[in-house]
Design an enzyme around this catalytic site. Structure first.
Site, short mmCIF file in Angstrom:
data_model
loop_
_atom_site.label_atom_id
_atom_site.label_comp_id
_atom_site.label_asym_id
_atom_site.label_seq_id
_atom_site.Cartn_x
_atom_site.Cartn_y
_atom_site.Cartn_z
N SER A 193 17.40 17.67 7.50
CA SER A 193 17.00 17.53 6.09
C SER A 193 18.09 16.83 5.30
O SER A 193 19.26 16.83 5.71
CB SER A 193 16.79 18.92 5.48
OG SER A 193 16.60 18.83 4.08
N TYR A 206 19.40 28.29 4.17
CA TYR A 206 18.60 27.23 4.79
C TYR A 206 19.42 25.94 4.98
O TYR A 206 19.42 25.35 6.06
CB TYR A 206 17.38 26.94 3.91
CG TYR A 206 16.59 25.70 4.30
CD1 TYR A 206 15.64 25.74 5.30
CD2 TYR A 206 16.80 24.48 3.64
CE1 TYR A 206 14.91 24.61 5.65
CE2 TYR A 206 16.08 23.34 3.97
CZ TYR A 206 15.13 23.42 4.98
OH TYR A 206 14.42 22.28 5.31
P1 NAD Z 1 5.58 23.59 7.22
O1 NAD Z 1 5.49 24.90 6.56
O2 NAD Z 1 4.37 22.78 7.34
O3 NAD Z 1 6.19 23.73 8.68
C1 NAD Z 1 7.12 24.72 9.03
C2 NAD Z 1 6.53 25.47 10.21
O4 NAD Z 1 7.51 26.35 10.74
C3 NAD Z 1 5.34 26.35 9.87
O5 NAD Z 1 4.14 25.64 9.96
C4 NAD Z 1 5.44 27.45 10.91
O6 NAD Z 1 4.49 27.24 11.94
C5 NAD Z 1 6.82 27.29 11.51
N1 NAD Z 1 7.56 28.55 11.54
C6 NAD Z 1 8.32 29.11 10.58
N2 NAD Z 1 8.82 30.28 11.02
C7 NAD Z 1 8.35 30.46 12.29
C8 NAD Z 1 8.53 31.48 13.27
N3 NAD Z 1 9.30 32.55 13.06
N4 NAD Z 1 7.88 31.33 14.47
C9 NAD Z 1 7.12 30.25 14.70
N5 NAD Z 1 6.93 29.26 13.81
C10 NAD Z 1 7.55 29.37 12.62
O7 NAD Z 1 6.72 22.79 6.43
P2 NAD Z 1 7.48 21.41 6.74
O8 NAD Z 1 8.10 21.06 5.46
O9 NAD Z 1 6.61 20.44 7.43
O10 NAD Z 1 8.64 21.85 7.72
C11 NAD Z 1 8.90 21.19 8.93
C12 NAD Z 1 10.36 20.85 9.03
O11 NAD Z 1 10.71 19.94 8.00
C13 NAD Z 1 11.30 22.03 8.87
O12 NAD Z 1 12.32 21.95 9.84
C14 NAD Z 1 11.90 21.82 7.50
O13 NAD Z 1 13.19 22.37 7.41
C15 NAD Z 1 11.93 20.33 7.44
N6 NAD Z 1 12.08 19.74 6.11
C16 NAD Z 1 11.12 19.89 5.17
C17 NAD Z 1 11.28 19.31 3.93
C18 NAD Z 1 10.23 19.42 2.86
O14 NAD Z 1 10.51 19.05 1.71
N7 NAD Z 1 9.04 19.89 3.14
C19 NAD Z 1 12.43 18.57 3.64
C20 NAD Z 1 13.40 18.43 4.63
C21 NAD Z 1 13.21 19.02 5.86
#
Ligand code: NAD
Ligand code: MG
Length: 301
Positions: A193, A206
Site C-alpha cells: 500500500s 495496518y
Molecule cells: P477487500 O475487503 O475487498 O479485500 C480484503 C479481503 O481480505 C477480504 O475480501 C477478505 O476476504 C480478506 N480477509 C480479511 N481477513 C481475512 C481472514 N482473517 N481470513 C481470510 N480472508 C480475510 O479490500 P481491498 O481493498 O481489495 O483489499 C485487498 C488488498 O489491498 C489488501 O491487502 C489491502 O491492504 C490492500 N490495499 C487496499 C487499499 C484500498 O484503498 N482499498 C489501498 C492500499 C492497499
C-alpha cells in the site's frame, strides 16, 4: 501479407472514468460485501479483455472475493489461468459471483473459504489449491485487515494481533506451504500500500504491516531469485473496496474518499487488474523485488 484488423481503442479520460466524491454515507459489518456498496465497485466484470497472457497458469488469490483480489481473479481467468480464491465464510455471496465469472471463461474456479489467522488452515488452503488445480505457479497474498483507530490507546492487543496474523503471518504461512510446489517461472505477488511509505495516523497497526509486506517482497525476491521464482508487490492508493466501508475508514474520510489525490477520485479495483497480470506474466521475467504503484497521482513508489 494478411491484413490484421485491430479494434481501435477509444481515449479514456482518467479523471471522469469513475465516480468521484462526495460519496453516500455507508457502513457494513466487517468484512463487508462488494455487492452492497454504493456505488458498486468496478472489478472489470464487463471491461477486462484477456489475450492469453496466462494460458495454462494456476493461481491462488487470498481475498479473491472482492476488491483487488476479485479484479485479479477475473483478469487471470480471462488471460487463461485456473484460479482458486480464499475468503471468509461471511463473504460467500461475493465469492460465488467471482467463481461464476471464472467458470464463464471455461477455467477452473475454486472456492476455498476459511480464516487466514489460522496456520493450519493456511497450509490446508495451499494443499487444496495444489491438488484441485493440479499444481500452483501464481500465489497472490492479497487479503488484509484494516480497522481505523484514532489513537494507539484504542488499539487493543486483540486488534493488533488480528491485524498482524492476517497481514503478516498468513503470507508467511502460505508462502512456506507453497514454496515446495513452485517451479521456476512461478511468481508470488503481495498487495502492499501507499501506507507502507506514508502511514495515516489512524492506521498505526495496518500501515506497519504494509511496510512489512513491501519488505518481505524484497527479501524473498533475493532469496528465491536463484530458484527462478519472482516476488513482487502492488501498492494501491485509495481504492473503492469493502475494506474501506467495513471499518477501514472513518465516515468522514469515506465521504471524501480519494478526493485528495491529483485525479480527484478513488481508484476502482479494475484499474489495478492489469498490474497483477503483468507481474505474473512470463514476459515480466526481469521484474522481481519490485513494487508497482497505482495511486491516482499521489503515493509512492
Ligand atoms: P477487500 O475487503 O475487498 O479485500 C480484503 C479481503 O481480505 C477480504 O475480501 C477478505 O476476504 C480478506 N480477509 C480479511 N481477513 C481475512 C481472514 N482473517 N481470513 C481470510 N480472508 C480475510 O479490500 P481491498 O481493498 O481489495 O483489499 C485487498 C488488498 O489491498 C489488501 O491487502 C489491502 O491492504 C490492500 N490495499 C487496499 C487499499 C484500498 O484503498 N482499498 C489501498 C492500499 C492497499
Ligand atoms: Mg471481501
Amino acid at each position: 501479407m494478411a491484413e490484421q484488423k485491430m479494434a481501435e481503442q477509444n481515449l479514456v479520460d482518467p479523471v471522469t472514468r469513475f465516480p468521484k466524491p462526495p460519496f453516500k454515507k455507508q457502513s457494513q459489518p466487517w468484512p463487508g460485501l462488494a455487492g452492497k456498496m454504493e456505488p458498486p465497485p468496478d472489478h472489470g466484470e464487463t471491461s477486462y479483455k484477456g489475450s492469453g497472457r496466462l494460458a495454462g497458469r494456476k493461481a491462488l488469490i487470498t481475498g479473491g472475493d472482492s476488491g483487488m483480489g476479485r479484479a485479479a481473479a477475473i483478469a487471470y481467468a480471462r488471460e487463461g489461468a485456473d484460479v482458486a480464491i480464499n475468503y471468509l465464510p461471511a463473504e460467500e455471496p461475493d465469492a460465488q459471483d467471482v467463481i461464476a465469472l471464472i467458470k464463464k471463461e471455461g477455467r477452473i474456479g475454486l472456492a476455498i473459504p476459511g480464516d487466514l489467522k489460522d496456520e493450519a488452515f493456511c497450509k490446508k488452503l495451499v494443499e487444496q489449491a495444489v491438488q484441485d488445480l493440479g499444481g500452483l505457479d501464481i500465489v497472490v497474498c492479497n487479503a488484509a485487515r484494516q480497522q481505523t483507530r484514532a489513537s494507539i490507546l484504542d488499539v487493543s492487543s486483540e486488534d493488533f494481533d488480528a491485524t498482524m496474523k492476517t497481514n503478516i503471518y498468513a503470507p508467511f504461512w502460505i508462502i512456506k506451504a507453497a514454496l515446495p510446489h513452485l517451479k521456476p517461472g512461478s511468481c508470488i505477488i503481495g498487495t502492499t500500500s501507499e501506507q507502507a511509505y506514508d502511514p495515516s495516523p489512524d492506521l498505526y497497526d495496518y500501515a506497519q504491516t504494509k511496510a512489512a509486506t513491501m519488505n518481505y517482497v524484497k527479501s524473498l525476491a533475493k532469496q528465491f531469485a536463484s530458484k527462478g521464482i519472482r516476488v513482487n508487490g502492488v501498492a494501491p492508493g485509495p481504492i473503492w473496496t469493502p475494506l474501506q466501508v467495513s471499518g477501514g475508514a472513518t465516515m468522514e474520510k469515506l465521504e471524501k474518499f480519494g478526493g485528495m489525490t491529483p485525479l480527484g477520485r478513488p481508484g476502482q479495483p479494475a484499474e489495478l487488474a492489469s498490474i497483477y497480470v503483468q507481474l505474473a506474466a512470463a514476459d515480466a521475467s526481469y521484474a522481481t523485488g519490485q513494487v508497482y504503484g497505482s495511486a491516482g497521482g499521489s503515493g509512492q513508489p
